[in-house]
Motif scaffolding. Structure first.
Motif, PDB file in Angstrom:
ATOM      1  N   THR A  20       2.985   3.601  -1.947  1.00  0.00           N
ATOM      2  CA  THR A  20       1.541   3.787  -1.705  1.00  0.00           C
ATOM      3  C   THR A  20       0.977   3.892  -3.404  1.00  0.00           C
ATOM      4  O   THR A  20      -0.097   3.099  -3.811  1.00  0.00           O
ATOM      5  CB  THR A  20       0.919   4.923  -0.942  1.00  0.00           C
ATOM      6  OG1 THR A  20       1.489   4.761   0.153  1.00  0.00           O
ATOM      7  CG2 THR A  20      -0.533   4.960  -1.101  1.00  0.00           C
TER       8      THR A  20
ATOM      9  N   ALA B  33      -4.244   3.111   2.157  1.00  0.00           N
ATOM     10  CA  ALA B  33      -4.656   2.911   0.765  1.00  0.00           C
ATOM     11  C   ALA B  33      -5.835   2.001   0.444  1.00  0.00           C
ATOM     12  O   ALA B  33      -6.427   2.080  -0.276  1.00  0.00           O
ATOM     13  CB  ALA B  33      -3.415   2.302   0.100  1.00  0.00           C
TER      14      ALA B  33
ATOM     15  N   ALA C 139       0.902   3.288   5.887  1.00  0.00           N
ATOM     16  CA  ALA C 139       0.151   3.421   4.707  1.00  0.00           C
ATOM     17  C   ALA C 139      -0.623   2.575   4.059  1.00  0.00           C
ATOM     18  O   ALA C 139      -1.630   2.865   3.252  1.00  0.00           O
ATOM     19  CB  ALA C 139       1.507   4.093   3.714  1.00  0.00           C
ATOM     20  N   LYS C 140      -0.230   1.352   3.987  1.00  0.00           N
ATOM     21  CA  LYS C 140      -1.001   0.399   3.401  1.00  0.00           C
ATOM     22  C   LYS C 140      -2.649   0.455   3.802  1.00  0.00           C
ATOM     23  O   LYS C 140      -3.456   0.161   2.930  1.00  0.00           O
ATOM     24  CB  LYS C 140      -0.724  -1.021   3.510  1.00  0.00           C
ATOM     25  CG  LYS C 140      -1.069  -2.259   2.543  1.00  0.00           C
ATOM     26  CD  LYS C 140      -0.317  -3.456   2.554  1.00  0.00           C
ATOM     27  CE  LYS C 140      -1.078  -4.382   1.645  1.00  0.00           C
ATOM     28  NZ  LYS C 140      -0.258  -5.758   1.975  1.00  0.00           N
TER      29      LYS C 140
END
Length: 170
Positions: free
Chosen positions: A123, A82, A78-79
């Motif tokens: 997130t 993002a 997810a990072k």
């Protein structure tokens, strides 16, 4: 423009029962493309022969085994999405799997411990922390949180929790 292929990851859910049937193995040596092999032993119950396939092998960009925690999933999956969003690109994380496979836990998290927060709360925290660092700009954010189940769409941010056709979702 950032050009990147769709990334596909696998997360192996810990067994619910101690003696759950089926085993898996992860092979990361095959040309640096990890593969997950699922082995379903043949049943010889009541003398019936099961001629179904016993081994299934799938390739992924990365495979997270049963010991992977929520922080590891966020940092690796997810990072980066993002960070692309903060750079001005659209981002999507799509969880797919059968009922009970752990999608909700991975995406939303568990309610018992703060460390069990899933991809969405982590997130959102990360994005808003980054936006707070730059007060010279004004940001507008839009978030969608959808569930598709039995060909019906659910806007999970709508308090009415009503099913809609996919075309009718905002």
């Amino acid at each position: 423009m950032v050009k990147q292929t769709i990334q596909i990851f696998a997360r192996v859910k810990p067994p619910v029962r101690k003696h759950q049937q089926g085993i898996y193995s992860i092979d990361e040596d095959e040309k640096l493309i990890p593969s997950l092999e699922i082995i379903l032993p043949h049943d010889l119950i009541d003398g019936f022969v099961n001629n179904k396939r016993e081994s299934y092998k799938f390739k992924f960009q990365r495979i997270f085994d049963q010991d992977a925690n929520q922080e590891t999933i966020f940092e690796n999956i997810a990072k980066p999405v993002a960070e692309s969003v903060l750079a001005g690109y659209n981002g999507t994380i799509f969880a797919y799997g059968q009922t009970g496979s752990g999608k909700t836990f991975t995406i939303t998290g568990g309610a018992e411990r703060y460390s069990d927060r899933g991809i969405i709360p982590r997130t959102l925290s990360y994005i808003f922390e980054q936006l707070q660092k730059d007060s010279s700009k004004i940001y507008t954010t839009h978030i969608s949180y959808l569930e598709i189940y039995n060909e019906c769409g659910y806007d999970l941010l709508d308090p009415r929790h009503e099913a809609s056709s996919l075309e009718d979702l905002p």
